[in-house]
Scaffold this motif. Structure first.
Motif, PDB file in Angstrom:
ATOM      1  N   VAL A 216      -4.005  31.686  13.587  1.00  0.00           N
ATOM      2  CA  VAL A 216      -4.245  30.967  14.844  1.00  0.00           C
ATOM      3  C   VAL A 216      -5.743  30.889  15.127  1.00  0.00           C
ATOM      4  CG1 VAL A 216      -3.905  31.021  17.347  1.00  0.00           C
ATOM      5  CG2 VAL A 216      -1.982  31.517  15.806  1.00  0.00           C
ATOM      6  N   LEU A 217      -6.474  31.968  14.888  1.00  0.00           N
ATOM      7  CA  LEU A 217      -7.925  31.954  15.096  1.00  0.00           C
ATOM      8  C   LEU A 217      -8.590  30.878  14.235  1.00  0.00           C
ATOM      9  CD1 LEU A 217      -8.863  35.738  15.321  1.00  0.00           C
ATOM     10  CD2 LEU A 217      -8.994  34.030  17.144  1.00  0.00           C
ATOM     11  N   ALA A 218      -8.041  30.661  13.038  1.00  0.00           N
ATOM     12  CA  ALA A 218      -8.625  29.654  12.157  1.00  0.00           C
ATOM     13  C   ALA A 218      -8.540  28.254  12.759  1.00  0.00           C
ATOM     14  CB  ALA A 218      -7.914  29.679  10.806  1.00  0.00           C
ATOM     15  N   ALA A 219      -7.600  28.039  13.697  1.00  0.00           N
ATOM     16  CA  ALA A 219      -7.454  26.721  14.342  1.00  0.00           C
ATOM     17  C   ALA A 219      -8.131  26.658  15.698  1.00  0.00           C
ATOM     18  CB  ALA A 219      -5.966  26.387  14.479  1.00  0.00           C
ATOM     19  N   CYS A 220      -8.761  27.760  16.144  1.00  0.00           N
ATOM     20  CA  CYS A 220      -9.365  27.817  17.474  1.00  0.00           C
ATOM     21  C   CYS A 220     -10.888  27.641  17.406  1.00  0.00           C
ATOM     22  CB  CYS A 220      -9.058  29.155  18.142  1.00  0.00           C
ATOM     23  SG  CYS A 220      -7.317  29.363  18.598  1.00  0.00           S
ATOM     24  N   THR A 221     -11.394  26.901  18.358  1.00  0.00           N
ATOM     25  CA  THR A 221     -12.858  26.803  18.544  1.00  0.00           C
ATOM     26  C   THR A 221     -13.264  27.226  19.952  1.00  0.00           C
ATOM     27  OG1 THR A 221     -12.595  24.464  19.129  1.00  0.00           O
ATOM     28  CG2 THR A 221     -13.155  24.977  16.826  1.00  0.00           C
ATOM     29  N   TRP A 222     -12.269  27.497  20.802  1.00  0.00           N
ATOM     30  CA  TRP A 222     -12.538  27.867  22.188  1.00  0.00           C
ATOM     31  C   TRP A 222     -11.721  29.111  22.542  1.00  0.00           C
ATOM     32  CZ3 TRP A 222     -16.260  24.781  24.328  1.00  0.00           C
ATOM     33  CH2 TRP A 222     -16.443  23.529  23.735  1.00  0.00           C
ATOM     34  N   VAL A 223     -12.128  29.758  23.614  1.00  0.00           N
ATOM     35  CA  VAL A 223     -11.407  30.915  24.093  1.00  0.00           C
ATOM     36  C   VAL A 223     -11.410  30.887  25.621  1.00  0.00           C
ATOM     37  CG1 VAL A 223     -13.474  32.368  24.005  1.00  0.00           C
ATOM     38  CG2 VAL A 223     -11.222  33.444  23.988  1.00  0.00           C
ATOM     39  N   GLN A 224     -10.286  31.279  26.230  1.00  0.00           N
ATOM     40  CA  GLN A 224     -10.164  31.265  27.690  1.00  0.00           C
ATOM     41  C   GLN A 224     -10.295  32.684  28.225  1.00  0.00           C
ATOM     42  OE1 GLN A 224      -7.102  28.753  29.655  1.00  0.00           O
ATOM     43  NE2 GLN A 224      -6.420  30.655  30.626  1.00  0.00           N
ATOM     44  N   ILE A 225     -11.294  32.902  29.090  1.00  0.00           N
ATOM     45  CA  ILE A 225     -11.539  34.217  29.696  1.00  0.00           C
ATOM     46  C   ILE A 225     -11.678  34.031  31.197  1.00  0.00           C
ATOM     47  CG2 ILE A 225     -13.089  36.201  29.809  1.00  0.00           C
ATOM     48  CD1 ILE A 225     -13.901  35.661  26.963  1.00  0.00           C
ATOM     49  N   ASP A 226     -10.807  34.713  31.965  1.00  0.00           N
ATOM     50  CA  ASP A 226     -10.825  34.625  33.428  1.00  0.00           C
ATOM     51  C   ASP A 226     -10.763  33.179  33.901  1.00  0.00           C
ATOM     52  OD1 ASP A 226     -11.012  37.387  33.584  1.00  0.00           O
ATOM     53  OD2 ASP A 226     -13.214  37.349  33.540  1.00  0.00           O
ATOM     54  N   GLY A 227      -9.944  32.379  33.258  1.00  0.00           N
ATOM     55  CA  GLY A 227      -9.764  30.997  33.668  1.00  0.00           C
ATOM     56  C   GLY A 227     -10.840  30.058  33.189  1.00  0.00           C
ATOM     57  N   MET A 228     -11.866  30.572  32.545  1.00  0.00           N
ATOM     58  CA  MET A 228     -12.966  29.749  32.059  1.00  0.00           C
ATOM     59  C   MET A 228     -12.866  29.600  30.542  1.00  0.00           C
ATOM     60  SD  MET A 228     -14.641  29.105  34.849  1.00  0.00           S
ATOM     61  CE  MET A 228     -16.217  28.512  34.241  1.00  0.00           C
ATOM     62  N   VAL A 229     -13.134  28.396  30.051  1.00  0.00           N
ATOM     63  CA  VAL A 229     -13.087  28.124  28.621  1.00  0.00           C
ATOM     64  C   VAL A 229     -14.488  28.231  28.047  1.00  0.00           C
ATOM     65  CG1 VAL A 229     -12.550  26.401  26.868  1.00  0.00           C
ATOM     66  CG2 VAL A 229     -11.063  26.642  28.860  1.00  0.00           C
ATOM     67  N   ARG A 230     -14.620  29.050  27.008  1.00  0.00           N
ATOM     68  CA  ARG A 230     -15.922  29.257  26.379  1.00  0.00           C
ATOM     69  C   ARG A 230     -15.810  29.007  24.871  1.00  0.00           C
ATOM     70  NH1 ARG A 230     -17.659  35.174  28.822  1.00  0.00           N
ATOM     71  NH2 ARG A 230     -17.207  34.757  31.032  1.00  0.00           N
ATOM     72  N   PRO A 231     -16.936  28.690  24.244  1.00  0.00           N
ATOM     73  CA  PRO A 231     -16.908  28.535  22.783  1.00  0.00           C
ATOM     74  C   PRO A 231     -16.607  29.879  22.117  1.00  0.00           C
ATOM     75  CG  PRO A 231     -18.875  27.519  23.729  1.00  0.00           C
ATOM     76  CD  PRO A 231     -18.257  28.329  24.820  1.00  0.00           C
ATOM     77  N   LEU A 232     -15.860  29.829  21.029  1.00  0.00           N
ATOM     78  CA  LEU A 232     -15.512  31.036  20.286  1.00  0.00           C
ATOM     79  C   LEU A 232     -16.652  31.350  19.315  1.00  0.00           C
ATOM     80  CD1 LEU A 232     -13.450  33.238  19.638  1.00  0.00           C
ATOM     81  CD2 LEU A 232     -12.340  31.671  18.046  1.00  0.00           C
ATOM     82  N   ASP A 233     -17.642  32.106  19.807  1.00  0.00           N
ATOM     83  CA  ASP A 233     -18.782  32.452  18.957  1.00  0.00           C
ATOM     84  C   ASP A 233     -18.509  33.770  18.224  1.00  0.00           C
ATOM     85  OD1 ASP A 233     -19.083  34.429  20.882  1.00  0.00           O
ATOM     86  OD2 ASP A 233     -20.679  33.358  21.937  1.00  0.00           O
ATOM     87  N   GLY A 234     -19.498  34.238  17.480  1.00  0.00           N
ATOM     88  CA  GLY A 234     -19.346  35.435  16.667  1.00  0.00           C
ATOM     89  C   GLY A 234     -19.060  36.671  17.486  1.00  0.00           C
ATOM     90  N   ALA A 235     -19.730  36.802  18.622  1.00  0.00           N
ATOM     91  CA  ALA A 235     -19.554  37.984  19.454  1.00  0.00           C
ATOM     92  C   ALA A 235     -18.133  38.030  20.028  1.00  0.00           C
ATOM     93  CB  ALA A 235     -20.586  37.993  20.581  1.00  0.00           C
ATOM     94  N   LEU A 236     -17.655  36.888  20.533  1.00  0.00           N
ATOM     95  CA  LEU A 236     -16.298  36.855  21.082  1.00  0.00           C
ATOM     96  C   LEU A 236     -15.256  37.057  19.978  1.00  0.00           C
ATOM     97  CD1 LEU A 236     -16.438  33.993  23.743  1.00  0.00           C
ATOM     98  CD2 LEU A 236     -15.985  36.423  24.133  1.00  0.00           C
ATOM     99  N   LEU A 237     -15.527  36.491  18.788  1.00  0.00           N
ATOM    100  CA  LEU A 237     -14.600  36.665  17.682  1.00  0.00           C
ATOM    101  C   LEU A 237     -14.468  38.142  17.312  1.00  0.00           C
ATOM    102  CD1 LEU A 237     -12.771  35.282  15.619  1.00  0.00           C
ATOM    103  CD2 LEU A 237     -14.758  35.052  14.100  1.00  0.00           C
ATOM    104  N   ALA A 238     -15.590  38.858  17.292  1.00  0.00           N
ATOM    105  CA  ALA A 238     -15.553  40.291  16.994  1.00  0.00           C
ATOM    106  C   ALA A 238     -14.784  41.051  18.064  1.00  0.00           C
ATOM    107  CB  ALA A 238     -16.982  40.831  16.882  1.00  0.00           C
ATOM    108  N   ARG A 239     -14.944  40.639  19.339  1.00  0.00           N
ATOM    109  CA  ARG A 239     -14.242  41.321  20.430  1.00  0.00           C
ATOM    110  C   ARG A 239     -12.740  41.055  20.346  1.00  0.00           C
ATOM    111  NH1 ARG A 239     -16.109  41.201  26.791  1.00  0.00           N
ATOM    112  NH2 ARG A 239     -14.685  42.863  27.484  1.00  0.00           N
ATOM    113  N   VAL A 240     -12.370  39.804  20.006  1.00  0.00           N
ATOM    114  CA  VAL A 240     -10.963  39.454  19.836  1.00  0.00           C
ATOM    115  C   VAL A 240     -10.323  40.324  18.756  1.00  0.00           C
ATOM    116  CG1 VAL A 240      -9.437  37.666  18.908  1.00  0.00           C
ATOM    117  CG2 VAL A 240     -11.091  37.084  20.703  1.00  0.00           C
ATOM    118  N   ARG A 241     -11.013  40.453  17.646  1.00  0.00           N
ATOM    119  CA  ARG A 241     -10.458  41.230  16.532  1.00  0.00           C
ATOM    120  C   ARG A 241     -10.350  42.717  16.883  1.00  0.00           C
ATOM    121  NH1 ARG A 241     -13.554  37.668  11.974  1.00  0.00           N
ATOM    122  NH2 ARG A 241     -11.804  36.270  11.523  1.00  0.00           N
ATOM    123  N   GLN A 242     -11.273  43.190  17.723  1.00  0.00           N
ATOM    124  CA  GLN A 242     -11.204  44.587  18.127  1.00  0.00           C
ATOM    125  C   GLN A 242      -9.985  44.832  19.017  1.00  0.00           C
ATOM    126  OE1 GLN A 242     -13.182  47.190  17.065  1.00  0.00           O
ATOM    127  NE2 GLN A 242     -11.573  48.378  18.085  1.00  0.00           N
TER     128      GLN A 242
END
Length: 920
Positions: free
Chosen positions: A496-522
């Motif tokens: 699913v991550l391979a198909a994502c370019t955005w991430v929703q946090i607290d109702g806000m949509v942000r780009p899925l950058d390296g830092a957020l990707l690392a946090r998601v995996r953690q």
């Protein structure tokens, strides 16, 4: 006349046990696609298939007198009565009269018949009557045993259900009325018109619903399809799945290439569809060609090959011994006809005539006993591999765990509880029409949703992108009040991550950058460490005007969170693993799940980790590297279906007898690659078709009990083969020695045949015998070479006491002239029969017989009865019919001494053999 006896009889017995059943479909397809005719559909059927492919859907329905909402129950009953069940009879069970002929027509009975005819021509009415009675008795015993075995096998197969999902029109009206009355009650997770029916009850005109893992139940025309891929490899030999559509996109002369027709016996790899049944049973493509195939069996098992090797061992021995016996007796006695009949009797003595019946009866009894332990044997001859299995490859879910997955958490991207994620997951599971797995059921049954079930009323399904094992995700597209469309995707985290370019946090949509990707995996890693299986949920809005979607639309998604599931380990798993280990079965876990979750479950059930190997690592290994890796590791995670198949093949190449236990479409290839495929009654159709063993309860404890029963069955078959081979060898060796020195035959042909028949009858109870626990503690492999060594080692022991009997009758009782030959023959007849029958108890166990190990009462009773008959025959009124004479009372103390000496020497040599070679 006799040299191919074992091979012929054993093959005949296997044929008589084959029944009409769906289990044989795949095997028959395998034999068909090797023939040129397999790609050519019969002309009449081809015309019908092309017509159904060309016509539009309303025309097809009119032609079949069908309806888009399905048939009614009355329609089905009428067509079932008129057209018959949806079964293919590629090899019918033999009718009783023909089966009785097969039971009679073996060389043993034919030889007895020849002797009876000769006796009749020489006006020996008594001998004719006696021999005819023997033939009838032998034939009836075999016939009755086989018929019982056939009925038992058919009854067991009937316990395994194979169904199809159909739509019935009267149920649509009925359930629609119920929904109207109970609108505010629980919403069902599947369309109300769909029901499961046995495959044999399908009729032309049925509307069937297909999803991943389903077998195509009949020849059908596709009505609607979404990303439908069907495997036709068994039919055409093409390895890649073929995509099917509702419309005919490319006309073709070959009916097998019609893009909107699917064929009985093929299977759905991915996607979903509805279809109308065109033909069923023998009128399908499969049924039409089935009669052209001469055999539907897989390659022979190790046991079949071993029986053939033993038969050839005895045949080679007979080729040497029988001519010698003929020449010796012909030249020394001068009566070549009597010498010829005697040589034929010796040849019969070398052949275990009851082998087919003993094998069939033992396997059938073993299968019935296994069924009482919730293990159904589809192929009786697979029992040998079951007992020989030393490596069991199994999935994690439902085997190590309870198979009752619960939705434990629903969190946002950062791990906080989120109702929005739960809502999206529910909509995805509710509206998908593909293969609903345990995760979907857990979402739909989640208690927190019961009060919010009306939320689906605000949504309408637009489209669906079904699950497949390459993408490991699936999507549904819904419309909220026609305002806009939402594509909701759920699946494995990385996919699913391979198909994502955005991430929703607290109702806000942000780009899925390296830092957020690392946090998601953690976050997902932490959930996995707790033993939770994590599924990612993502979505995106699309225009309301867009109505058709494909895999290409699964991009630029927004990750909204995760749903995490808990599948607790079974309480029975840990003791089952210990029991399997104690019985020499090494368990390896093969799963597509995350390695962290798998490792935690393995630790909880007491499975010590010898290393975890991942699917991506398997992908990069060559055959040599994988051969080493499968020995060094016992847990394999994140596997694709191809990875599982390669691991099983690597273990087999290393010399292991491998069992594979699976229940999903992703397990089918590995099930067929294994020595013994094991599935469960609740498995998808393709997995049940590929399996040799079906468990009615998905539990390793049930499997362990089945393994032990399989080993007991195999042990009992080996008893007969080893005992018969060794005793027959000793008898023939004694005959050869006696023929060279005696002025008369040591035993008349009739006497030798009677002795052989009585001995064989005593063995009928072997399938009911007990087996020492020590013999089933380790895997039992078939070793034909061991049979030959056993025969050469124990056979001559009986010859020593035969020679002692010859000396006794010659010197003590003075039976040394042709006039006294009946006394000599009577004395050896009794000794030979008693020692042959008692050897059953001596060699059935490596322990001390009657003291440390006792036979089951049916075997003890039967051997005792045969010994009594053998002693009574020379003394009773029938003695003259067999050319026997009463024995003096002084003979019987010598008989006891000879039998006791034989038992003691056999026991001593058994100990030596056990230390030198082992028992099994």
């Amino acid at each position: 006349m006799k040299l191919g006896m074992l091979r012929t009889l054993y093959a005949a017995f296997l044929r008589t046990r084959r029944a009409t059943h769906h289990f044989r479909r795949l095997a028959l397809f395998e034999s068909l696609h090797d023939q040129k005719s397999a790609r050519v559909v019969p002309e009449a059927l081809s015309r019908e298939l092309h017509r159904a492919a060309r016509d539009d859907i309303p025309a097809v329905l009119v032609h079949l007198r069908a309806h888009e909402d399905g048939l009614t129950s009355l329609d089905v009953e009428e067509r079932l009565d008129r057209l018959g069940p949806n079964e293919v009879e590629h090899e019918k069970p033999l009718p009783a009269w023909l089966h009785f002929w097969h039971a009679y027509s073996n060389p043993f009975n034919l030889l007895l018949t020849v002797l009876a005819v000769i006796s009749w021509l020489t006006d020996d009415v008594q001998a004719t009557t006696v021999i005819g009675t023997m033939v009838l008795l032998s034939t009836v015993i075999r016939f009755v045993q086989e018929r019982r075995s056939n009925r038992a096998a058919d009854a067991l197969k009937a316990m395994v259900s194979t169904t199809a999902t159909v739509v019935r029109r009267d149920l649509v009206r009925l359930r629609a009325a119920e929904d109207a009355r109970h609108f505010n009650m629980q919403v069902h997770s599947r369309p109300p018109a769909q029901i499961e029916v046995p495959l044999r009850e399908l009729v032309p005109g049925e509307i069937v619903v297909l999803s991943a893992g389903d077998m195509i139940p009949a020849d059908c025309r596709i009505l609607a399809a979404k990303d439908l891929f069907v495997s036709q490899a068994a039919m055409t030999g093409e390895s890649l799945p073929v995509e099917k559509f509702a419309e005919l996109r490319a006309p073709t002369a070959n009916a097998l290439e019609l893009g909107n027709i699917v064929f009985m016996g093929t299977n759905v790899v991915s996607g979903a569809a509805s279809a109308v049944v065109l033909e069923t049973g023998n009128r399908t493509y499969f049924g039409t060609l089935a009669s052209r195939a001469t055999s539907a069996d897989r390659s022979g098992t190790a046991f079949q090959a071993g029986v053939n090797q033993v038969s050839w061992l005895l045949i080679r021995f007979a080729l040497v011994m029988v001519p010698i016996v003929l020449l010796v007796n012909g030249f020394t006695k001068g009566d070549w006809m009597e010498a010829f009949l005697f040589a034929l009797s010796v040849a019969v003595g070398l052949t275990p005539e009851m082998l087919p019946m003993i094998v069939t009866s033992t396997l059938a009894k073993g299968a019935v006993l296994m069924s009482r332990r919730q293990v159904i044997v589809k192929r009786l001859d697979a029992i040998q591999n079951f007992g020989a299995m030393d490596v069991l490859c199994t999935d994690k879910t439902g085997t190590l765990t309870r198979d009752k997955i619960v939705l434990e958490r629903h969190t946002d991207v950062l791990g906080q509880v989120s109702q929005e994620v739960l809502k999206h997951a529910y909509l995805n599971s509710y509206f998908q029409t593909g293969l609903k797995n345990l995760l979907d059921r857990a979402v739909l049954e989640h208690a927190e949703l019961q009060k919010e079930l009306k939320l689906v009323l605000d949504y309408r399904k637009v489209d669906e992108i079904p699950f497949d094992f390459e993408r490991r995700r699936m999507s549904v597209v819904v419309s909220e009040r026609g305002d806009h469309n939402e594509l909701i995707c759920k699946g494995a985290v990385e996919e699913v991550l391979a198909a994502c370019t955005w991430v929703q946090i607290d109702g806000m949509v942000r780009p899925l950058d390296g830092a957020l990707l690392a946090r998601v995996r953690q976050v997902t890693h932490d959930l996995n460490q707790e033993g939770l299986r994590v599924v990612a949920v993502a979505m995106k809005e699309t225009p309301a005007s867009m109505t058709t979607y494909s895999v290409a639309d699964e991009r630029d998604l927004t990750l909204v969170g995760y749903i995490a599931f808990l599948d607790p380990p079974k309480e029975s798993t840990a003791p089952a693993l210990r029991a399997l280990a104690a019985h020499g079965v090494d368990v390896k876990v093969l799963t597509g799940d995350n390695e962290l979750v798998t490792a935690k479950v393995c630790r909880e059930v007491g499975l010590e980790l010898d290393g975890v190997l991942l699917g991506p690592d398997v992908e990069t290994m060559d055959a040599a590297a994988l051969a080493q890796a499968v020995e060094a590791h016992n847990v394999f995670a994140r596997l694709s279906p191809l990875h599982k198949e390669r691991i099983v093949q690597a273990l087999r190449a290393n010399g292991h007898v491998v069992g594979f236990m699976g229940d999903g479409i992703n397990d089918a290839a590995a099930l067929r690659a294994a020595d013994i495929g094991i599935s469960v009654d609740s498995a998808v159709d393709i997995a049940k078709e590929a399996a040799d063993i079906i468990l009615l309860e998905k539990s390793l404890m049930v499997l362990e009990a089945g393994v032990i029963e399989g080993r007991r069955t195999f042990c009992n078959m080996l008893k007969y083969i080893r005992m018969t081979a060794s005793s027959n060898f000793g008898n023939v060796f004694s005959v050869l020695v006696a023929s060279a020195f005696l002025p008369f035959l040591p035993m008349l042909p009739l006497q030798l045949l009677v002795q052989n028949l009585l001995y064989d009858i005593s063995q009928i109870a072997i399938p009911f015998d007990k087996v020492d626990e020590e013999l089933v503690n380790r895997p039992l492999t078939w070793n034909p070479g061991d049979i030959g060594r056993f025969m050469l080692f124990f056979g001559p022991l009986s010859s020593l006491f035969d020679l002692a009997t010859f000396a006794l009758m010659w010197f003590v009782f003075h039976a040394s002239t042709p006039a006294q030959q009946s006394l000599f023959q009577s004395g050896w007849f009794v000794v030979g029969l008693v020692t042959q029958t008692l050897i059953v108890h001596m060699i059935r166990t490596p322990k001390l017989p009657f003291i440390q190990s006792r036979a089951a009462w049916p075997l003890t009773l039967m051997t005792g009865l045969i010994i009594a008959i053998g002693i009574y025959l020379p003394m009773g009124p029938l003695a003259a019919n067999f050319k026997l004479v009463p024995l003096p009372l002084a003979y019987f103390p010598w008989l006891v001494a000879i039998v006791l000496g034989y038992a003691l020497l056999t026991t001593a040599m058994k100990r030596f053999y056990l230390r030198r070679f082992g028992w099994m």
